[in-house]
Design an enzyme around this catalytic site. Sequence first.
Site, PDB file in Angstrom:
ATOM      1  N   GLY A 217      -2.259   2.800  -2.020  1.00 37.56           N
ATOM      2  CA  GLY A 217      -3.689   3.077  -1.884  1.00 37.56           C
ATOM      3  C   GLY A 217      -4.048   3.567  -0.502  1.00 37.56           C
ATOM      4  O   GLY A 217      -5.000   3.087   0.103  1.00 37.56           O
ATOM      5  N   ALA A 218      -3.288   4.574  -0.026  1.00 36.46           N
ATOM      6  CA  ALA A 218      -3.489   5.031   1.356  1.00 36.46           C
ATOM      7  C   ALA A 218      -4.191   6.385   1.426  1.00 36.46           C
ATOM      8  O   ALA A 218      -4.194   7.023   2.469  1.00 36.46           O
ATOM      9  CB  ALA A 218      -2.150   5.069   2.084  1.00 36.46           C
TER      10      ALA A 218
ATOM     11  N   GLY B 230       3.811  10.572  14.269  1.00 39.05           N
ATOM     12  CA  GLY B 230       4.645   9.925  13.251  1.00 39.05           C
ATOM     13  C   GLY B 230       5.056  10.931  12.204  1.00 39.05           C
ATOM     14  O   GLY B 230       4.967  12.141  12.411  1.00 39.05           O
TER      15      GLY B 230
ATOM     16  N   ASN C  81      -1.863  -2.551  -0.768  1.00 38.42           N
ATOM     17  CA  ASN C  81      -3.291  -2.368  -0.480  1.00 38.42           C
ATOM     18  C   ASN C  81      -4.085  -1.782  -1.642  1.00 38.42           C
ATOM     19  O   ASN C  81      -5.301  -2.011  -1.731  1.00 38.42           O
ATOM     20  CB  ASN C  81      -3.426  -1.463   0.762  1.00 38.42           C
ATOM     21  CG  ASN C  81      -4.848  -0.981   0.969  1.00 38.42           C
ATOM     22  OD1 ASN C  81      -5.709  -1.749   1.410  1.00 38.42           O
ATOM     23  ND2 ASN C  81      -5.118   0.275   0.628  1.00 38.42           N
TER      24      ASN C  81
ATOM     25  N   TYR D 199     -11.203  -9.196 -10.940  1.00 41.14           N
ATOM     26  CA  TYR D 199     -10.810  -8.764  -9.595  1.00 41.14           C
ATOM     27  C   TYR D 199     -10.561  -9.969  -8.688  1.00 41.14           C
ATOM     28  O   TYR D 199      -9.531 -10.058  -8.018  1.00 41.14           O
ATOM     29  CB  TYR D 199     -11.911  -7.873  -9.032  1.00 41.14           C
ATOM     30  CG  TYR D 199     -11.748  -7.452  -7.602  1.00 41.14           C
ATOM     31  CD1 TYR D 199     -10.905  -6.411  -7.248  1.00 41.14           C
ATOM     32  CD2 TYR D 199     -12.477  -8.083  -6.580  1.00 41.14           C
ATOM     33  CE1 TYR D 199     -10.772  -6.006  -5.922  1.00 41.14           C
ATOM     34  CE2 TYR D 199     -12.358  -7.689  -5.257  1.00 41.14           C
ATOM     35  CZ  TYR D 199     -11.503  -6.648  -4.933  1.00 41.14           C
ATOM     36  OH  TYR D 199     -11.378  -6.263  -3.620  1.00 41.14           O
TER      37      TYR D 199
ATOM     38  N   ALA E 227      -9.981 -13.079  -9.498  1.00 36.48           N
ATOM     39  CA  ALA E 227      -8.845 -13.883  -9.966  1.00 36.48           C
ATOM     40  C   ALA E 227      -7.525 -13.214  -9.588  1.00 36.48           C
ATOM     41  O   ALA E 227      -6.565 -13.880  -9.176  1.00 36.48           O
ATOM     42  CB  ALA E 227      -8.935 -14.074 -11.481  1.00 36.48           C
TER      43      ALA E 227
ATOM     44  N   ILE F  88     -16.266  -4.300   3.622  1.00 37.35           N
ATOM     45  CA  ILE F  88     -15.857  -3.212   4.516  1.00 37.35           C
ATOM     46  C   ILE F  88     -16.487  -1.917   3.999  1.00 37.35           C
ATOM     47  O   ILE F  88     -16.503  -1.671   2.785  1.00 37.35           O
ATOM     48  CB  ILE F  88     -14.308  -3.090   4.539  1.00 37.35           C
ATOM     49  CG1 ILE F  88     -13.652  -4.474   4.796  1.00 37.35           C
ATOM     50  CG2 ILE F  88     -13.862  -2.059   5.579  1.00 37.35           C
ATOM     51  CD1 ILE F  88     -14.043  -5.173   6.076  1.00 37.35           C
TER      52      ILE F  88
HETATM   53  N1  LIG Z   1     -13.965  -2.479   0.937  1.00 33.08           N
HETATM   54  C1  LIG Z   1     -14.096  -3.792   0.864  1.00 33.08           C
HETATM   55  O1  LIG Z   1     -15.157  -4.350   1.130  1.00 33.08           O
HETATM   56  C2  LIG Z   1     -12.925  -4.633   0.453  1.00 33.08           C
HETATM   57  C3  LIG Z   1     -13.095  -6.033   0.536  1.00 33.08           C
HETATM   58  C4  LIG Z   1     -12.060  -6.868   0.186  1.00 33.08           C
HETATM   59  C5  LIG Z   1     -10.859  -6.313  -0.239  1.00 33.08           C
HETATM   60  N2  LIG Z   1     -10.719  -4.964  -0.313  1.00 33.08           N
HETATM   61  C6  LIG Z   1      -9.441  -4.456  -0.789  1.00 33.08           C
HETATM   62  O2  LIG Z   1      -8.920  -3.542   0.136  1.00 33.08           O
HETATM   63  C7  LIG Z   1      -8.104  -2.589  -0.548  1.00 33.08           C
HETATM   64  C8  LIG Z   1      -8.534  -1.195  -0.164  1.00 33.08           C
HETATM   65  O3  LIG Z   1      -9.894  -1.025  -0.539  1.00 33.08           O
HETATM   66  P1  LIG Z   1     -10.846   0.112   0.061  1.00 33.08           P
HETATM   67  O4  LIG Z   1     -12.130  -0.528   0.326  1.00 33.08           O
HETATM   68  O5  LIG Z   1     -10.152   0.854   1.147  1.00 33.08           O
HETATM   69  O6  LIG Z   1     -11.034   1.006  -1.245  1.00 33.08           O
HETATM   70  P2  LIG Z   1     -11.108   2.578  -1.496  1.00 33.08           P
HETATM   71  O7  LIG Z   1     -11.625   3.298  -0.304  1.00 33.08           O
HETATM   72  O8  LIG Z   1     -11.802   2.714  -2.798  1.00 33.08           O
HETATM   73  O9  LIG Z   1      -9.555   2.961  -1.664  1.00 33.08           O
HETATM   74  C9  LIG Z   1      -8.813   2.433  -2.719  1.00 33.08           C
HETATM   75  C10 LIG Z   1      -7.384   2.939  -2.690  1.00 33.08           C
HETATM   76  O10 LIG Z   1      -6.706   2.349  -3.816  1.00 33.08           O
HETATM   77  C11 LIG Z   1      -6.203   3.391  -4.649  1.00 33.08           C
HETATM   78  N3  LIG Z   1      -6.325   3.074  -6.068  1.00 33.08           N
HETATM   79  C12 LIG Z   1      -7.467   2.818  -6.765  1.00 33.08           C
HETATM   80  N4  LIG Z   1      -7.186   2.694  -8.083  1.00 33.08           N
HETATM   81  C13 LIG Z   1      -5.835   2.898  -8.198  1.00 33.08           C
HETATM   82  C14 LIG Z   1      -4.940   2.931  -9.293  1.00 33.08           C
HETATM   83  N5  LIG Z   1      -5.353   2.788 -10.555  1.00 33.08           N
HETATM   84  N6  LIG Z   1      -3.632   3.143  -9.038  1.00 33.08           N
HETATM   85  C15 LIG Z   1      -3.193   3.321  -7.776  1.00 33.08           C
HETATM   86  N7  LIG Z   1      -3.983   3.338  -6.703  1.00 33.08           N
HETATM   87  C16 LIG Z   1      -5.298   3.126  -6.914  1.00 33.08           C
HETATM   88  C17 LIG Z   1      -7.045   4.625  -4.338  1.00 33.08           C
HETATM   89  O11 LIG Z   1      -6.283   5.794  -4.651  1.00 33.08           O
HETATM   90  P3  LIG Z   1      -6.973   7.205  -5.132  1.00 33.08           P
HETATM   91  O12 LIG Z   1      -8.280   7.280  -4.421  1.00 33.08           O
HETATM   92  O13 LIG Z   1      -5.997   8.246  -4.701  1.00 33.08           O
HETATM   93  O14 LIG Z   1      -7.121   7.154  -6.608  1.00 33.08           O
HETATM   94  C18 LIG Z   1      -7.318   4.460  -2.842  1.00 33.08           C
HETATM   95  O15 LIG Z   1      -6.248   4.950  -2.093  1.00 33.08           O
HETATM   96  C19 LIG Z   1      -8.256  -2.895  -2.037  1.00 33.08           C
HETATM   97  O16 LIG Z   1      -7.179  -3.687  -2.470  1.00 33.08           O
HETATM   98  C20 LIG Z   1      -9.536  -3.696  -2.097  1.00 33.08           C
HETATM   99  O17 LIG Z   1      -9.562  -4.569  -3.201  1.00 33.08           O
HETATM  100  C21 LIG Z   1     -11.728  -4.122   0.021  1.00 33.08           C
END
Ligand SMILES: NC(=O)c1ccc[n+]([C@@H]2O[C@H](COP(=O)([O-])OP(=O)(O)OC[C@H]3O[C@@H](n4cnc5c(N)ncnc54)[C@H](OP(=O)(O)O)[C@@H]3O)[C@@H](O)[C@H]2O)c1
Length: 253
Positions: free
Chosen positions: A16-17, A59, A92, A159, A161, A192
């Site tokens: 998820g980068a 890098g 991630n 989510y 859980a 975030i």
């Molecule tokens: N933002 C917050 O407040 C928050 C809080 C707590 C935890 N988190 C956790 O932090 C992590 C990153 O979140 P973020 O806020 O950076 O979210 P984001 O900006 O929506 O990015 C999510 C990433 O996960 C990938 N992803 C989504 N669905 C996927 C799937 N079906 N298969 C493979 N990859 C998938 C996306 O890939 P594509 O875009 O290429 O599809 C993207 O690279 C997640 O695990 C989230 O649960 C976030």
Amino acid sequence: MIQLNEFKNKTVLLTGASAGIGAAAAHAFGSRGAHVIVHYNRRREAAEQVVAGISAAGGSGETVQADLATLAGVRGLVDWLHARPVNILVNNAGSLVRRARVLEFTPELMEQVMMLNFTSAFFVAQAVLPGMLERKHGAIVNVSSVAARMGGGIGALGYSAAKAAMSAMTKNMAREFGPAGIRVNTVSPGTIDTDFHRNFSTEQMLTNVKAATPMGRLGTSDEVADAIVYLCSEGARFIQGQALEVNGGFLMV
Ligand SMILES: NC(=O)c1ccc[n+]([C@@H]2O[C@H](COP(=O)([O-])OP(=O)(O)OC[C@H]3O[C@@H](n4cnc5c(N)ncnc54)[C@H](OP(=O)(O)O)[C@@H]3O)[C@@H](O)[C@H]2O)c1
């Protein structure tokens, strides 16, 4: 302290980068000399831009696609990883997928949410651990959520859980692989400012979070990325099985 070339000759797999926290962490590792495998699902161009940014910062990187909400996608990534040495894994990738109240949850939605936010992380870790065991060195960071401890907002049961399962997985793996020199920890973000909330939260929800946060604002992707990088650095060499909370004081217990 994290050294400039701390991750030179290290390969980091970041799921998820292509956006948000993962993209920020990819850049942070890459600019410290790592080779970064930038995994994405739908946003290929964004993932390629992350690699371009890493190369510009000194890098190197490559991209790989997989839908981690499906078993077929997980298998595809695991096969692709075969015989590739990964020194650091950051699980991630994650998403709410969609908000659904308890009575609306279908078996299909539950399977999808658990696969993406927990099961896939387990199998990706399982794929890279044999190489880490051979080298007697490695670091894994699982990106959980404040929802793992709070139970999540309405509509986020699957989510939260799944994230709680991920936090438990961290401790179990830390116990099993610590003696082999492999460190496993969790980073647990609060709210975030990423696309995650543009997709799943209302302005009112975010205003309420800010009001309940001692630091009075949402976090940034870079702030979570710094915590991830720290846990993978030499500075964290005796930190094992822990959860580093990055939430501006939103939850302190
Ligand atoms: N933002 C917050 O407040 C928050 C809080 C707590 C935890 N988190 C956790 O932090 C992590 C990153 O979140 P973020 O806020 O950076 O979210 P984001 O900006 O929506 O990015 C999510 C990433 O996960 C990938 N992803 C989504 N669905 C996927 C799937 N079906 N298969 C493979 N990859 C998938 C996306 O890939 P594509 O875009 O290429 O599809 C993207 O690279 C997640 O695990 C989230 O649960 C976030």
